[in-house]
Structure formats: structure tokens, C-alpha cells
Write an enzyme that holds these catalytic residues in place. Structure first.
Site, short mmCIF file in Angstrom:
data_model
loop_
_atom_site.label_atom_id
_atom_site.label_comp_id
_atom_site.label_asym_id
_atom_site.label_seq_id
_atom_site.Cartn_x
_atom_site.Cartn_y
_atom_site.Cartn_z
N LYS A 197 -12.32 -0.65 5.92
CA LYS A 197 -12.47 -1.55 4.79
C LYS A 197 -13.52 -2.62 5.07
O LYS A 197 -14.40 -2.88 4.25
CB LYS A 197 -11.13 -2.23 4.45
CG LYS A 197 -9.99 -1.25 4.28
CD LYS A 197 -10.19 -0.31 3.11
CE LYS A 197 -9.03 0.66 2.99
NZ LYS A 197 -9.22 1.63 1.90
N TYR A 200 0.83 -1.19 0.00
CA TYR A 200 0.00 0.00 0.00
C TYR A 200 0.88 1.25 0.00
O TYR A 200 1.70 1.43 0.90
CB TYR A 200 -0.87 -0.06 1.26
CG TYR A 200 -1.57 1.20 1.69
CD1 TYR A 200 -1.38 1.71 2.97
CD2 TYR A 200 -2.46 1.87 0.86
CE1 TYR A 200 -2.03 2.84 3.42
CE2 TYR A 200 -3.11 3.02 1.29
CZ TYR A 200 -2.89 3.49 2.56
OH TYR A 200 -3.55 4.61 3.00
N ASP A 230 -0.96 -5.80 9.64
CA ASP A 230 -2.10 -4.96 9.28
C ASP A 230 -3.19 -5.90 8.77
O ASP A 230 -3.05 -6.49 7.70
CB ASP A 230 -1.67 -3.95 8.20
CG ASP A 230 -2.80 -3.00 7.83
OD1 ASP A 230 -3.98 -3.28 8.15
OD2 ASP A 230 -2.51 -1.97 7.20
#
Lengths: 478, 480
Positions: free
Chosen positions: B268, B145, B230
Site C-alpha cells: 500500500k 478488512y 497492522d
């Protein structure tokens, strides 16, 4: 042993200070009118609890302010998805409007200069990250909010240099003091990048007069350093003189100033009583700072759910007007009653017209003019009087004996209990301090009204005239 | 000239990269079915828009979740005043419960280890501040990311050292790659403090298998460095294999728990990026303690804590939401990948995330990142889709693109797919099986090839590209 960072293992978070003892005492035994009537009363937290009924009435009438009502739910999805660091336009417009109204519409704020942050806590850190490198410094007039030591320094590596203000001139910030601090920083090889002022002042509860503000603006302009004005208490100015904001000063003809140096930190935590909602604002006249701060705001944006609520509330002109008026009125009443009651037992405070606290003068109660004596007195106040107040040294006050006492974070009953405890303590320990007339409770009421008129007139420091030529120091119990 | 900080005047914010061109193209001309049907379709934003009807229904049934309703207003004052950085207990309990349920209740999370942050953005920065000094480094597997470049480095001064993952291994993280990255960092005089993994992966959409996770845990344990997992896409795993969390693996493998930290968020999994609900969950008491103090810079709004606490304390809601979300994502992913395969476009075989990792290597003029950027500009300017080029994720090999599929309605998705189809058919006839080239026979061919395509789903090979009837697919010259 696993390794963490130096920031993590150091003391920059500021919580190892002795001042947390008061908090601990409160937390182990918090006052409750029925369950713990002997508990510690919290007077160390600057909260504004006075206007919630007004707000609740508004909420019930405006279901569209919530995303969870039939009237508001159709905006739930777009709001839940909205993470743009520019912030919702209606939110910025509403905050800009509110800030203008709080200043009597004497200035206009540009919604496009409004940047969000994680409360004023996040705002201060963000401004420090934008303006200064590790090892560089900000000047901060004393006494100041202890949180600055963490917010401005901890993760940024920026230093703070105090500008000493003294009680003899009511803690005014003088040009001399500013220059002296600047020179001292230079001698310590610290590059000064800015001056941070809090106006209205925490902990003093006073506002800066026009001349002082102009003098400050000239100073920073001369030195080409930034001016950061924390105006978080702007709407708590409850009586004359009227609040003067930096935003107004820079418009005045006789003040020349490079606006790229001017920044305001704001929040709804104190003016509205919403510290939980984390609505921090950075307003800068410098385009690069706005741009940079906006990018940094990603680390602490205001929840879009809260942006929506605040936008609805503060877009309502009538609500804002009523709120500002009601807020001032309730603060005025509370402040007046509180300070008058204290003066009745010979306790004075700095004459203030704003904030959620008073700067109480207990110098006469110190065993000796030292900070050790101040801490001893403080422990007595916590452990025996059972009030959590904040000692002046925690605000880096240069002179011992001053205490910040919050008055807007409790209901009327609790306030009366607190005042009664203070009265009892003073009368028990400090008979010599109180005017003889007032020593006998039976004549208390009569004397109170007589001395009242005299109290209201004295300048600066509101301490009663003692009939004794000298007030003997009282030995505080340890 | 007034002086600002180096952090402010530098480029650490990451926005001067060429990748913002796609965003700008979208913002100047965003697609709208009626107002701007020829506008750019946003496929570069990993949002989850599929479950809002479900959520709205719940909200209408639970007015007490709001502080502004008659049912909730009596809590307005106490909530508005609540600024304790420990967070509301009911909020932490609800989050801990949700995180457990997302992992099939195979692990339990302790509410007292839950620390708030300003979104996952704030969480990552906070973890970096806790674990590393300026100049020290974190290892990060590629592709990753792009936000990490800013979140982990900008204001912290921490460095990132990539762990190279290759398509030949389906981008799996190997021990060899980790060791190589560690050594390279040492040679560059960078002290490595930790490894950051994103599982499920952004941008790949894949999950890590148990063996890989164990190998990673063993690696960090041996090196005595931190592991930051994460798991922001944990609930987006829409089909088998089942998601395996670090929290599960550490129960199976010898490891110093003080090295283990999880970053989470509701942005998300639930589709709530605006609410800024970031979470740091650490097994290390000192880190929890420090992070909690730092959370003051980015606490979750108490108004939002109250809403989330109410929502996620409702077991039925969570159970149904998790299922509904998976189902919607599964359907969308399946249709999307199948449609792409119909025109010869493959993607990395995946089962999680809100995007696919599309394989356009065959469309590159040459195997270079310049060619990738050329192709990307064609996709933005001519096909009018904002997708994200692999190089923006530090992918080591050109030709991969991340394409988001969960941030739009069905109609928009059809428009996007039709544009892709047109583009491919117009430019890349030789890449598509001849059967499909002639539009008149398209429908018939589609159904015939459909059955073959479905087999491709099942194919064990990672990369889902249709069998080309031509032994070699010639490279197509992409227009510049």
C-alpha cells in the site's frame, strides 16, 4: 509468560534434530580457497550452480526481462500492481512450456492448471492443506527429503507414514511395500489420503522406471488415494534411462486412473538453480484442487517481478533447449568424475543418473550396523575430514551406512579439494578396504585406468570388487 | 468422488460472499477511456498508483538495483542461490530504516526482528499460526478488512470476535467495546489470544489518537493477550494529525513487549502488491524465531529483496518518496471529498489510507443491510462504479461505503465523479441544496458553495457532510 500456539512451542519445525550439527560446523568454519582452506566444505546442500554463465549471457542479451532497464521499465507499474492469484498468463505459459520440454515434449502441460506457491516448500504444505485433514496421513517412500517432515506436517497436522525401501533391490518401491505401509497406517487408525513420491529421487539420485510408476498409479487408483509427484529434479536427469513423468504414465493405454487423484509439485530451485526466487508450482489434474490451491496461493505468490523474468526467460525456446542440454552435460561430467574418483578409493554409491548428489555407500566403514555407528562416522566426516555430508538416517533410511553427498553446488577446485580429503581419509584409515593394487600411490595412475573399465560395468551398487573375500569392518575413529 | 480436506471443501476462502458481485461486474465490463468508456470503474481496490513516475525515474538512475543489468548481473548468481530464511541483511536493514523514516524517525526498528512473509496476507496467517491454536480467538474492531476472515482463520482454525465500533463515536475503539467483546468471547467459550488493530484504518482512512492507542495497550497488557498492529498504511497518512505507531506508544506506556507485534508490507505504502513483500516485526524473541522458520512458506523473492534493499537504502529516495506520496494523496483526497460534498455526499473525516468511508445513509430506503445491498447494486449496475459496501467490512451500521481514490488516473477520477454527480442530481434532488439543482447556475453555485465547503473540511465534527439548507434531508427512494 505470554502464551503462543502449540504449533509454535512444539518441535514441528524440525530444527532440533542432531542433523543440524553438520550445518553448524559448516557455518562456524566454512571453506574458502584462500581465506579458510581448512574450512568445512558444504556437501549437504542440493544446489545447482553449474549453469550460471549460460544464464548470465542470456540476461545481458535480454534487458527486457528486467523491469528496471530502459527496455523493461514501461512494464514496471503494471507488474508491481499485478497481484492476481491466477498468476501472469505469460508466466504460466512459459512454465508449462518448460515443463513440457524437460519431458522431451512427450506431454503437454495446460497453463491453466499451473498454480503458484512459496517455493516447493509452500507447494507441499499447500497440497497437504488441500487434500488431508489434521490427523490424516500420506505415505512416503524412504529414504526421503527431511523437509517433508516439516512441510507436510508442521502447520497442517497431517501425518507421514513411511513406505520402506531397501538397498537389496536398490531402494525400489514395491507394491508389497506400499501395501504394507497402507495396512500399518490403518492399524494405527490413520486414514491414508495420498502417496507422495519424489521422482527423480532425493536423496537417491535415481529415477523410477515405467513399471514401478504404473504399479504405483494402479495402487493409488485401487485405494482411491491421491498421488503427489514431486518432480523438482526433472531436468537433472543427465544420462539414460530417460526420465518418465507421472504426466506421461497417466496417458498410457494400459493404465487406468482417475485423474482427479494426480498432482505434480514443481519448482525452479533445482533444475535452474534459482532457490532464492521462490518459484513453486502445483500442477493438478483435479479442477477442485486447482481452484482451492489457487486461492491458497495468496499466502505465497511468486513475486510479479520474478514472474516477469521467468516468463521472458522460459518463453525463449532456444534458451530453454540450450539450457536443458548444457545442464545435463555439466551434471553428467561432474557426476562421472566424482563417482569415478570415489571408486578409486573403494567408495561406491548407488548407481544414479540424476539429481544433484550421490547416495554414497559407507556401510563398510561402520563399526557396526547401527545408526549410532552411522552418526559416529558422520561426526568424523564433519570434524576430521571436514565435509558436511548428510547421513542416511536424516532421510529416514532404514539401513545405516548411506550418506548423501552433493556435487553440483561447488566449483571444480573445491570439488577436487573435497575428493582429496576423502581419498586421504580413506587411504589413512581403511587400507584393508582398498584393493592392494591401489595402496601404493606410485602405481596409482596405472591401476586407476585398469580398474576404471571394471568399475563402469557393475550394476546397481557401484562398489569396487574387493580382492579380499571379505572387507573387514574398519574401526572409525570417534 | 475423490476426497479432499475439510479446509478445501468448506467456505473459509471467503469467495462465496455476495460482495464478489461487484468484482464480477467490473471484470465483465471494465472501464477503459477509449475502448469501454461506459465500463465499470474500479473503486473497490485499495491500490496506490500515484507515485510510479517517481519510482521509474529512480530505477533508470540506479541500474545496480536490478540483477539483470550490466551493473547488477555479477550478483545474479549469489542472489538466485540465496534462500536463507533470515533474509538478506541489506534487505532487512533497508526495511527497518524505511519503517523508521515513515514514523518520522521517532522510533528505531531492529533489522534482526524483521521476518519475511508472503505479503501481508501471509504475514497475518503466520502470526495467527504462531499465537493461537485452532478454536482460539482474536478480537478485531469493526469495520475491518474482509481479507482477515480468510487470512487469520481459513487454514489456522482461529476464530475472530468483533469489537463493535459505532459511527456515533466516529468508529473509535473504546475500552468499553473491547471489554464487551472480550466478555462475549468468554461466554462463547472462546479463549482470546490477541487483538488485531489496523492503524491507519482500513476501511475508515483514519488514524488512532494517542489516548486510544494507550488505552488499547493497557487493555491487552492487563488481559495478557497479544496486540497485533497492522500498519500497512503507515506512509499514506497525508495530513495532520501525525501518525502514531504502536512502536512509539510502547515506549510511553507500561507494557510487556513480548505481546507486541507489527504486520507490515510494501503493497500500500509503495504500491507494490505484486512484489509480495510482507513483514512481521515482533518484540517477542520466541515469536521472531518461530515466524522466521514459518517464513519458509512465503519468503520474499531474493530478486525482489535485492531491488527493495537498493531502493530503500537510498535515503534521498525515501525522503522524497514519502513526501511525494503524501502530497499526491492529499491532493487526490481533497479534490475527491470536495467534489462529493458538492453533491451532498459526506464521508468520515480522514487523513490516511487510499480510500474514503463514504456516508450514504441518507440514500437508504430504510436503515437495513438489505437496503444497503440494494443501493450497492444500483451503484454497480447503473452508476457503474465498483465500490465496497460497509457490510462487507462487518460494519455495524448500514449505509457506509468504502471508495478507493488512489488507484486511477485523473481522467478516470473525473469520469467517476461525474457519474456520481449525475446519479445524485437525477435521483436525489431533495438532498442537494436547491442552489445546485439547476445546471445552468451550477458553476456559479459551485464557487459560492466552495467556500462554504472548505469550511466543512475544517469542521471539528467527524463527519464531513455539507450543511443542508433543509432542516431534514428526506430519505430518497433508491431504485432497485
Amino acid at each position: 509468560m505470554v502464551a503462543m500456539s502449540k504449533i509454535a512451542t512444539g518441535n514441528g519445525h524440525g530444527e532440533n534434530s542432531p542433523y543440524f550439527d553438520g550445518w553448524k560446523a559448516y557455518e562456524t568454519n566454512p571453506f574458502h580457497p584462500t581465506e579458510r582452506p581448512e574450512g568445512v566444505i558444504q556437501m549437504g546442500l542440493a544446489e545447482n550452480q553449474l549453469c550460471f554463465n549460460l544464464i548470465k549471457n542470456w540476461l545481458i542479451k535480454h534487458p527486457e526481462a528486467s523491469l528496471c532497464t530502459p527496455q523493461g521499465v514501461n512494464k514496471f507499474k503494471e507488474t508491481a500492481l499485478f497481484q492476481d492469484y491466477h498468476g501472469m498468463p505469460e508466466f504460466r505459459q512459459a512454465v508449462a512450456k518448460f515443463m513440457g520440454k524437460v519431458r522431451g515434449d512427450r506431454v503437454k502441460f495446460d497453463p491453466d492448471r499451473i498454480v503458484m506457491s512459496g517455493g516447493a516448500t509452500g507447494a507441499h504444505e499447500m497440497v497437504a492443506f488441500c487434500l488431508a485433514d489434521p490427523g490424516e496421513a500420506f505415505l512416503v517412500p524412504t529414504p526421503y527429503y527431511p523437509g517433508f517432515d516439516r512441510d507436510l506436517k508442521w502447520r497442517t497436522g497431517v501425518e507421514l507414514v513411511p513406505v520402506n525401501c531397501e538397498s537389496y533391490n536398490n531402494f525400489k518401491i514395491t507394491r508389497n511395500a506400499l501395501e504394507a505401509a497402507y495396512v500399518k497406517a490403518q492399524e494405527a487408525n490413520l486414514r491414508v489420503k495420498g502417496l507422495l513420491i519424489t521422482n527423480p529421487s532425493n536423496p537417491l539420485g535415481t529415477i523410477l522406471d515405467r513399471d514401478t510408476l504404473k504399479s504405483m498409479v494402479r495402487f493409488i487408483n485401487d485405494k482411491n488415494i491421491h498421488l503427489i509427484g514431486d518432480e523438482i529434479y526433472a531436468a537433472t536427469v543427465f544420462m539414460e534411462p530417460e526420465f518418465v513423468s507421472i504426466s506421461e504414465i497417466i496417458e498410457e493405454e494400459d493404465v487406468e486412473c482417475n485423474r482427479d487423484l494426480i498432482h505434480i509439485v514443481y519448482s525452479l530451485s533445482k533444475d535452474m538453480g534459482f532457490p532464492g526466487f521462490r518459484v513453486g508450482i502445483v500442477y493438478s489434474y483435479n479442477d477442485s484442487v486447482v481452484s482451492c490451491a489457487r486461492k491458497m496461493s495468496s499466502f505465497g505468490l511468486v513475486s510479479s517481478q520474478t514472474q516477469h523474468l521467468i516468463a521472458s526467460m522460459l518463453s525463449d525456446g532456444e534458451f530453454v533447449d540450450n539450457f536443458i542440454t548444457e545442464n545435463k552435460e555439466l551434471l553428467f561430467k561432474r557426476h562421472k568424475y566424482f563417482t569415478w574418483s570415489l571408486s578409486q578409493v573403494g567408495i561406491g554409491c548407488l548407481k544414479g543418473n540424476s539429481g544433484l548428489f550421490i547416495w554414497m555407500d559407507l556401510r563398510k566403514l561402520l563399526k557396526e550396523k547401527t545408526f549410532a555407528a552411522e552418526m559416529e562416522l558422520w561426526r568424523v566426516i564433519i570434524n576430521e575430514v571436514k565435509l558436511n555430508v548428510s547421513p542416511g538416517s536424516s532421510f529416514h533410511c532404514e539401513e545405516p551406512g548411506w550418506f548423501r553427498v552433493c556435487f553440483a553446488n561447488m566449483d571444480d577446485h573445491t570439488m577436487k579439494v573435497a575428493l582429496l580429503r576423502i581419498r586421504t581419509f580413506v587411504l589413512k584409515n581403511n587400507e584393508a578396504m582398498v584393493p592392494l593394487k591401489l595402496c601404493r600411490p606410485s602405481s596409482l595412475k596405472l591401476s586407476l585406468s585398469r580398474s576404471l573399465s571394471r568399475r563402469m560395468e557393475s550394476p546397481g551398487i557401484m562398489s569396487p570388487h574387493s580382492p579380499l573375500p571379505q572387507s573387514p569392518l574398519v574401526r572409525a575413529r570417534t
